[in-house]
Design an enzyme around this catalytic site. Sequence first.
Site, PDB file in Angstrom:
ATOM      1  N   ASP A  93       0.780  -1.243   0.000  1.00  0.00           N
ATOM      2  CA  ASP A  93       0.000   0.000   0.000  1.00  0.00           C
ATOM      3  C   ASP A  93       0.814   1.298   0.000  1.00  0.00           C
ATOM      4  O   ASP A  93       0.437   2.270   0.662  1.00  0.00           O
ATOM      5  CB  ASP A  93      -0.961   0.017   1.205  1.00  0.00           C
ATOM      6  CG  ASP A  93      -1.947  -1.126   1.178  1.00  0.00           C
ATOM      7  OD1 ASP A  93      -1.912  -1.940   0.236  1.00  0.00           O
ATOM      8  OD2 ASP A  93      -2.769  -1.225   2.120  1.00  0.00           O
ATOM      9  N   LYS A 115      -6.538  -4.756  -3.119  1.00  0.00           N
ATOM     10  CA  LYS A 115      -7.125  -5.541  -2.028  1.00  0.00           C
ATOM     11  C   LYS A 115      -8.187  -4.709  -1.307  1.00  0.00           C
ATOM     12  O   LYS A 115      -7.918  -3.577  -0.885  1.00  0.00           O
ATOM     13  CB  LYS A 115      -6.043  -6.017  -1.056  1.00  0.00           C
ATOM     14  CG  LYS A 115      -5.206  -4.922  -0.413  1.00  0.00           C
ATOM     15  CD  LYS A 115      -4.199  -5.533   0.543  1.00  0.00           C
ATOM     16  CE  LYS A 115      -3.452  -4.510   1.343  1.00  0.00           C
ATOM     17  NZ  LYS A 115      -4.241  -3.549   2.117  1.00  0.00           N
ATOM     18  N   CYS A 164      -2.115  -2.573   7.676  1.00  0.00           N
ATOM     19  CA  CYS A 164      -2.114  -3.493   6.513  1.00  0.00           C
ATOM     20  C   CYS A 164      -0.887  -4.389   6.457  1.00  0.00           C
ATOM     21  O   CYS A 164      -0.974  -5.526   5.981  1.00  0.00           O
ATOM     22  CB  CYS A 164      -2.284  -2.692   5.231  1.00  0.00           C
ATOM     23  SG  CYS A 164      -3.944  -1.978   5.106  1.00  0.00           S
TER      24      CYS A 164
HETATM   25  C1  C5J Z   1      -3.053   0.540   5.558  1.00  0.00           C
HETATM   26  C2  C5J Z   1      -4.745   1.777   6.746  1.00  0.00           C
HETATM   27  N1  C5J Z   1      -2.574   0.351   4.353  1.00  0.00           N
HETATM   28  N2  C5J Z   1      -3.911   2.177   7.697  1.00  0.00           N
HETATM   29  N3  C5J Z   1      -4.312   1.085   5.664  1.00  0.00           N
HETATM   30  O1  C5J Z   1      -2.378   0.287   6.537  1.00  0.00           O
HETATM   31  O2  C5J Z   1      -5.916   2.041   6.811  1.00  0.00           O
END
Ligand code: C5J
Length: 220
Positions: free
Chosen positions: A24, A129, A162
């Site tokens: 991400d 995802k 994530c």
């Molecule tokens: C991820 C989030 N990628 N913190 N998303 O960690 O909402």
Amino acid sequence: MIQVKAEPYPYSFPPGQTALVVIDMQRDFVEPGGFGAALGNDVARLQAIIPTTAALIGLFRDRNWLVIHTREAHLADLSDCPPSKIARGDASPRIGKAGSMGRLLVRGEPGNQIVPDLAPLPGEWEIDKPGKGMFWSTGLHEALRGMGITHLVFAGVTTEVCVQTSMREANDRGYEGLLITDATESYFPEFKAATIAMLTAQGGIVGWAAPFSALKEAVG
Ligand code: C5J
């Protein structure tokens, strides 16, 4: 097998069966004007890991080892986003609402792209995802099994959300996971430290952790 100095003890991996997963590193979380910033977070902390993450990706690319990029991303009609996820938190920065980089956490929007310095190359896997974890509703486990991948090296953001969820999901599916500690970050330094401690506690109950320098030294 290549052996990396790691916590809680050395991490061994078979090069041909190991993939890098960059979680991400999308503009939504890393740049001003995205979802992370809309939630009131300081995105500069996350921007700081871009050079090390780029070097890590470069190490895998140079050896033709598999590189996987994930994005937390929902379909435009939000049919893959549970109402509970949309409703959570403050009313203003809701998933699917318009932000300065397009609709928040929606596939294909400018904010949903990986930051330019880490942009995927043709042939690298790009996984959208809908969950925090990388296995939920993505078909990734089947694809990795098809490639004979048994070991996963993790980087990306955020460490305790994530990245941690993905590493735990991977652990339950039998993968051996290594987190690169200076290629992952959180908006909250204490959460990052606690996550690394939790993952590696009890003899590596979820996996291993090491700085990028240790991997680089091991690979030679
Ligand atoms: C991820 C989030 N990628 N913190 N998303 O960690 O909402």
